[in-house]
Scaffold this active site. Structure first.
Site, PDB file in Angstrom:
ATOM      1  N   HIS A  61       0.852  -1.186   0.000  1.00 31.74           N
ATOM      2  CA  HIS A  61       0.000   0.000   0.000  1.00 31.74           C
ATOM      3  C   HIS A  61       0.889   1.237   0.000  1.00 31.74           C
ATOM      4  O   HIS A  61       2.091   1.158   0.260  1.00 31.74           O
ATOM      5  CB  HIS A  61      -0.946  -0.002   1.196  1.00 31.74           C
ATOM      6  CG  HIS A  61      -0.270   0.103   2.529  1.00 31.74           C
ATOM      7  ND1 HIS A  61       0.565  -0.875   3.022  1.00 31.74           N
ATOM      8  CD2 HIS A  61      -0.311   1.088   3.490  1.00 31.74           C
ATOM      9  CE1 HIS A  61       1.005  -0.521   4.219  1.00 31.74           C
ATOM     10  NE2 HIS A  61       0.500   0.662   4.519  1.00 31.74           N
ATOM     11  N   HIS A  63       1.363   3.935   1.922  1.00 29.87           N
ATOM     12  CA  HIS A  63       1.774   4.739   3.058  1.00 29.87           C
ATOM     13  C   HIS A  63       3.296   4.864   2.985  1.00 29.87           C
ATOM     14  O   HIS A  63       3.985   3.949   2.523  1.00 29.87           O
ATOM     15  CB  HIS A  63       1.336   4.103   4.378  1.00 29.87           C
ATOM     16  CG  HIS A  63      -0.087   4.423   4.737  1.00 29.87           C
ATOM     17  ND1 HIS A  63      -0.833   3.648   5.605  1.00 29.87           N
ATOM     18  CD2 HIS A  63      -0.905   5.446   4.351  1.00 29.87           C
ATOM     19  CE1 HIS A  63      -2.038   4.172   5.734  1.00 29.87           C
ATOM     20  NE2 HIS A  63      -2.112   5.263   4.987  1.00 29.87           N
ATOM     21  N   ASP A  65       5.883   4.688   4.934  1.00 29.01           N
ATOM     22  CA  ASP A  65       6.835   3.734   5.512  1.00 29.01           C
ATOM     23  C   ASP A  65       6.912   2.437   4.714  1.00 29.01           C
ATOM     24  O   ASP A  65       7.743   1.577   5.012  1.00 29.01           O
ATOM     25  CB  ASP A  65       6.491   3.451   6.979  1.00 29.01           C
ATOM     26  CG  ASP A  65       5.064   2.985   7.215  1.00 29.01           C
ATOM     27  OD1 ASP A  65       4.175   3.386   6.441  1.00 29.01           O
ATOM     28  OD2 ASP A  65       4.833   2.225   8.176  1.00 29.01           O
ATOM     29  N   HIS A  66       6.075   2.304   3.687  1.00 25.91           N
ATOM     30  CA  HIS A  66       6.104   1.116   2.846  1.00 25.91           C
ATOM     31  C   HIS A  66       6.475   1.418   1.394  1.00 25.91           C
ATOM     32  O   HIS A  66       6.559   0.490   0.583  1.00 25.91           O
ATOM     33  CB  HIS A  66       4.745   0.418   2.875  1.00 25.91           C
ATOM     34  CG  HIS A  66       4.365  -0.090   4.225  1.00 25.91           C
ATOM     35  ND1 HIS A  66       4.519  -1.408   4.610  1.00 25.91           N
ATOM     36  CD2 HIS A  66       3.850   0.558   5.303  1.00 25.91           C
ATOM     37  CE1 HIS A  66       4.102  -1.551   5.867  1.00 25.91           C
ATOM     38  NE2 HIS A  66       3.706  -0.373   6.298  1.00 25.91           N
ATOM     39  N   HIS A 138      -7.395  -2.098   5.812  1.00 29.22           N
ATOM     40  CA  HIS A 138      -6.591  -1.005   6.338  1.00 29.22           C
ATOM     41  C   HIS A 138      -7.263   0.311   5.963  1.00 29.22           C
ATOM     42  O   HIS A 138      -8.325   0.316   5.330  1.00 29.22           O
ATOM     43  CB  HIS A 138      -5.165  -1.107   5.785  1.00 29.22           C
ATOM     44  CG  HIS A 138      -4.162  -0.268   6.507  1.00 29.22           C
ATOM     45  ND1 HIS A 138      -4.081  -0.206   7.876  1.00 29.22           N
ATOM     46  CD2 HIS A 138      -3.167   0.551   6.044  1.00 29.22           C
ATOM     47  CE1 HIS A 138      -3.097   0.602   8.227  1.00 29.22           C
ATOM     48  NE2 HIS A 138      -2.537   1.091   7.137  1.00 29.22           N
ATOM     49  N   ASP A 201       0.145  -4.002   6.838  1.00 34.15           N
ATOM     50  CA  ASP A 201      -0.855  -3.247   7.589  1.00 34.15           C
ATOM     51  C   ASP A 201      -2.283  -3.734   7.350  1.00 34.15           C
ATOM     52  O   ASP A 201      -2.844  -3.561   6.266  1.00 34.15           O
ATOM     53  CB  ASP A 201      -0.759  -1.778   7.219  1.00 34.15           C
ATOM     54  CG  ASP A 201       0.605  -1.192   7.562  1.00 34.15           C
ATOM     55  OD1 ASP A 201       1.555  -1.968   7.708  1.00 34.15           O
ATOM     56  OD2 ASP A 201       0.709   0.034   7.672  1.00 34.15           O
ATOM     57  N   HIS A 259       7.294  -4.775  11.843  1.00 36.19           N
ATOM     58  CA  HIS A 259       6.484  -3.558  11.777  1.00 36.19           C
ATOM     59  C   HIS A 259       6.075  -3.122  13.175  1.00 36.19           C
ATOM     60  O   HIS A 259       4.906  -2.936  13.493  1.00 36.19           O
ATOM     61  CB  HIS A 259       5.248  -3.806  10.895  1.00 36.19           C
ATOM     62  CG  HIS A 259       4.555  -2.553  10.452  1.00 36.19           C
ATOM     63  ND1 HIS A 259       3.519  -1.992  11.166  1.00 36.19           N
ATOM     64  CD2 HIS A 259       4.721  -1.758   9.379  1.00 36.19           C
ATOM     65  CE1 HIS A 259       3.073  -0.914  10.531  1.00 36.19           C
ATOM     66  NE2 HIS A 259       3.796  -0.752   9.436  1.00 36.19           N
TER      67      HIS A 259
END
Length: 300
Positions: A61, A63, A65-66, A138, A201, A259
């Site tokens: 996804h 976001h 941090d990914h 999520h 997530d 994570h």
């Protein structure tokens, strides 16, 4: 060689000891990078990994941090003039984010980057087996990935000798399934394929279990501990205990928890909580660690 290299294991923000997410799966000739967060290119350098073997990148996804490490990785692929195509899988609904990251800055683009959005029913054959994706629960569109190697057969030398089969005849028997009156089943046994799942997530949902079902190695987020379960449910994340329960109910071989929220200083608490739910091997991810694929399961 089959192993997982943890490049980063923090959630939301990096810490002194944990980088943003990043996970590299080496599966013989298939090398897959999952969720390259900010700093992934440098983490690969510290881990002694080059981008040249990279075959595909899987984004769960968009976001930060990914995915914020994606521009650097793609530009490095171009700089190193990787000679083969590199496929990038990402949620189809995030096409706009992918386009921005793909051309985040100016650079000489010499790479063949192949965008391959994932959606309902996504499946693709790779040199390692079938890669599939399922939607998770999520705050934005998120997918988990599963890699399934097909079963094969292992030849039994004593049975081959019994039937007087050797040399090129063995290859012919493997290709055709029969050599005269001798069948492949008579001189071989099932060699179970290995399976891997990557679940980031998400709150608990049916597809978490579907992705994890019977895998040899499960990499799964465990952002929170049980004391913060209400918050986890509100923001679409798992606790260590929930992740471990998924592993138990799904018949997972080895469980890798990652994570982690920066609110917890003692990673040992994740292991303590998970151990109450799952009695198999548990790995608490640490940056730059290498996790080998577990031994192949016995047929039957």
């Amino acid at each position: 060689m089959r192993e997982l290299v943890v490049l980063g294991s923090a959630s939301q923000v990096p810490t002194r000891h944990r980088n943003h997410n990043g996970y590299l799966l080496r599966w013989d000739d298939e090398v897959i990078l999952f969720d390259p967060g900010e700093g992934t290119q440098r983490q690969m350098l510290l881990a002694g990994l080059a981008v040249s073997p990279l075959k595909r990148i899987c984004i769960t996804h968009f976001h930060g941090d990914h995915s914020l490490g994606l521009p650097g990785i793609l530009q490095r692929v171009s700089l190193d003039r990787v000679p083969h195509p590199v496929t990038v899988h990402f949620p189809a609904g995030g096409q706009e984010f992918y386009d921005r990251l793909r051309h985040a800055t100016s650079y000489w683009d010499h790479a063949e980057i192949v965008p391959s959005p994932v959606g309902a029913g996504f499946s693709v054959e790779t040199s390692a087996g079938r890669l599939t994706a399922l939607p998770l629960w999520h705050s934005i569109e998120t997918y988990g990935y599963r890699l399934t190697e097909p079963d094969s057969r292992r030849m039994l030398p004593d049975r081959l000798a019994q039937f007087g089969i050797s040399g090129p005849a063995v290859g012919e028997l493997q290709r055709t399934g029969r050599l005269g009156d001798v069948t492949l089943e008579q001189v071989s046994t099932v060699r179970p394929g290995q399976r891997f799942a990557f679940v980031m997530d998400t709150g608990l949902c049916d597809n978490v279990f579907a992705l994890a079902e019977g895998v040899d190695l499960l990499v799964i987020e465990s952002t929170f501990l049980a004391e913060d379960a209400v918050m986890a449910a509100q923001v679409g994340h798992l606790t260590a205990g929930q992740a471990a329960a998924v592993a138990r109910e799904s018949g997972v071989g080895t469980l890798v928890l990652t994570h982690f929220s920066q609110r917890y200083q003692d990673a040992g608490r994740f292991l303590d909580e998970a151990r109450k739910e799952f009695d198999g091997p548990i790995v608490i991810a640490q940056d730059l660690m290498r996790v080998p694929m577990p031994p192949r399961r016995v047929a039957g």
